[in-house]
Write an enzyme that holds these catalytic residues in place. Sequence first.
Site, short mmCIF file in Angstrom:
data_model
loop_
_atom_site.label_atom_id
_atom_site.label_comp_id
_atom_site.label_asym_id
_atom_site.label_seq_id
_atom_site.Cartn_x
_atom_site.Cartn_y
_atom_site.Cartn_z
CG HIS A 53 -2.12 0.87 1.06
ND1 HIS A 53 -2.07 2.24 1.07
CD2 HIS A 53 -3.42 0.55 0.85
CE1 HIS A 53 -3.28 2.73 0.90
NE2 HIS A 53 -4.13 1.73 0.76
N GLY B 150 5.30 21.76 10.45
CA GLY B 150 6.48 20.94 10.68
C GLY B 150 7.62 21.25 9.72
N PRO C 24 13.39 10.57 9.83
CG PRO C 24 15.27 10.27 11.16
CD PRO C 24 14.28 11.31 10.73
CB THR C 25 12.17 6.41 12.71
OG1 THR C 25 11.81 7.48 13.59
CG2 THR C 25 13.64 6.09 12.85
#
Length: 297
Positions: free
Chosen positions: A82, A162, A168-169
């Site tokens: 997905h 933001g 990164p995660t």
Amino acid sequence: MSGIVECVPNVSEGRRIDVIDRLANAIASTPGVRLLDRTSDPDHNRSVFTFAGDPDAVEHAALALIDATYEVVDMRGHTGAHPRLGAVDVVPFVPLAGVTMQECVAIARRVGETVAAKHDVPVFYYANAATRPDRVRLPDIRKPEYEGLAAYLETTHVPDAGPRALHPTAGAIVIGARPPLIAFNIELDTTDLALARRIAKEIRESSGGLPAVQAKGFLLSDPPRAQVSMNLLDHSVTSLPKVWHAVESRASAAGVRILRGELIGLIPLDAALAAAGDALGLEGFVRDRVIEARFLE
């Protein structure tokens, strides 16, 4: 209760049951919220949670889920069929009773600002909460996916809140407000991905197909089969039976039968009644013909 808001977050984890249990508990343990449904799929590597309650409680539960997900889902190792942009991919707020769409837009914006400030994650607003026309449709925002998004954060995908840098995660997150939709999949008795993609293209609104329908073709495993995955944005415009018949006729023309349909999450009662009425040949089959619905009224 001042009103009822539904929230249907999609999380990029559909394989680790212990992790999914932990995320479900983050929702269910929030006072004033009821976890109504959870659906996970290992091929998509995705879980969809449905919960509802008073607006403040739902807002807190959504933030609790996001916090919990960012602790346990690392997008650097994520794979799945997905499309997605982040560990928490999309968080829609849906007005059900005694709450306006604009109030849900305000919830979405508050949650987005909180996530951006607390987690340093890029936030995009979509549907009724969108800040610009090209961000109303979720597929338009999601198109680069997690792997490609970083290259566009200074150009076409400048976040609404933001940083202009991919976490990164956690990746990025899409938050919005919308009416109820139906997530509906049809599995085909074939592994022909090209056929599923062709059918999806022919029936989706963006390609000139059925109004208020989004569709995409996927290949699933265990057992291997092709899937036409759809979102019905307004079942009063295009119903479940109409979508079923559109997929079935195209599959049949290619010599392929349908294996089954699959609902992700919950559907409105009126959509289910329309499907039942179509199957039984009943005209005008509405909720006042249902015993339980009459008592609830």
